[in-house]
Every structure is written in structure tokens, then in C-alpha cells.
Design a protein around this motif. Structure first.
Motif, PDB file in Angstrom:
ATOM      1  N   SER A  63      33.515  51.859 -13.645  1.00 16.07           N
ATOM      2  CA  SER A  63      34.939  52.370 -13.906  1.00 16.07           C
ATOM      3  C   SER A  63      35.809  51.547 -14.867  1.00 16.07           C
ATOM      4  O   SER A  63      36.595  52.157 -15.069  1.00 16.07           O
ATOM      5  N   GLN A  87      45.276  51.923 -15.817  1.00 20.74           N
ATOM      6  CA  GLN A  87      45.470  53.453 -15.087  1.00 20.74           C
ATOM      7  C   GLN A  87      45.949  53.481 -14.050  1.00 20.74           C
ATOM      8  O   GLN A  87      45.800  52.558 -13.053  1.00 20.74           O
ATOM      9  N   GLU A  89      44.846  54.728 -11.445  1.00 19.15           N
ATOM     10  CA  GLU A  89      43.647  54.818 -10.633  1.00 19.15           C
ATOM     11  C   GLU A  89      43.040  53.211 -10.366  1.00 19.15           C
ATOM     12  O   GLU A  89      42.167  53.135  -9.409  1.00 19.15           O
ATOM     13  N   ASP A  90      43.636  52.571 -11.058  1.00 15.08           N
ATOM     14  CA  ASP A  90      43.361  51.020 -10.742  1.00 15.08           C
ATOM     15  C   ASP A  90      44.296  50.253  -9.914  1.00 15.08           C
ATOM     16  O   ASP A  90      43.922  49.191  -9.607  1.00 15.08           O
TER      17      ASP A  90
END
Length: 125
Positions: A63, A87, A89-90
Motif C-alpha cells: 500500500s 494520501q 488514506e494514509d
């Protein structure tokens, strides 16, 4: 008793970068495997990257591959996680962990014995 200390988290816009640092209070990180893990709200803790001491072998989660880089500075007794192209989502709490040296490392929670308190990374869109 090893005390793991993380630093470097913060708020960054998507596409930005941060560098996390990991040290051990009162001890050196030499001769240990070091791992970075993260946990987002409502999710389990996942391995991000790790580095062995002997030979510097590393492991990186799919990922973050190509965006995150782990490195060790033996002179400073520190391990760094350079995070680029972040991002949303991090977004997570990032933990540094210390495990026994085997010449290689895996991203498994059970392989690590000492954990830091975590540093928050928030990526805005």
C-alpha cells in the motif's frame, strides 16, 4: 526497559511529505529490527515498513511501496520513515516498534516486543 519514542507526525495536504523519526530512550537501536506500523480509526494495526540491522534488509507494504522509504542512521541511533505523496488514506496513528534481530524483518505485530506511543499523521484532501 526500552522506551520507544516517535516524532514527526502532523497535518499535511494530499501530495505532501512527512518524515517520522524513531529513537529509543536510554538505549541504542543497533542490533534490533525496527518496524513502522499504523492504525486508522476503526481499523486494525497494519505493518508499513521494517528494517533489519544486519545488512539493512527492508520490507515495505504494498500500500505504500514507491511512496514510503525506511532508513536507519546508526550514528544517530535512529530510524526514519520518509513518507512522500501522502494520501488521505494514509491518515493514521503511526507506531515504531523494536524487535529481535534475525537478519531480516516481517510486518507482523507479534515479531515486535517494544512499542512507542504513536504519532498522528493526518492527510487532508
Amino acid at each position: 526497559q526500552l522506551q520507544v519514542v516517535e516524532s514527526g507526525g502532523g497535518l499535511v495536504q494530499a501530495g505532501g511529505s512527512l518524515r517520522l523519526s524513531c529513537t529509543a530512550s536510554g538505549s541504542t537501536l543497533d542490533y534490533y529490527a525496527i518496524g513502522w506500523f499504523r492504525q486508522a480509526p476503526g481499523k486494525g494495526r497494519e505493518g508499513v515498513s521494517c528494517v533489519a540491522f544486519t545488512g539493512g534488509s527492508t520490507n515495505v507494504a504494498d500500500s505504500v511501496k514507491g511512496r514510503f522509504t525506511i532508513s536507519r542512521d546508526t550514528a544517530k541511533s535512529a530510524v526514519f520513515l520518509q513518507m512522500n505523496h501522502l494520501q488521505p488514506e494514509d491518515t493514521a496513528t503511526y507506531y515504531c516498534a523494536i524487535g529481535h534481530e534475525r537478519g531480516w524483518c516481517l510486518l507482523r505485530n507479534d515479531d515486535y516486543d517494544y512499542w512507542g506511543q504513536g504519532t498522528q499523521v493526518t492527510v487532508s484532501s
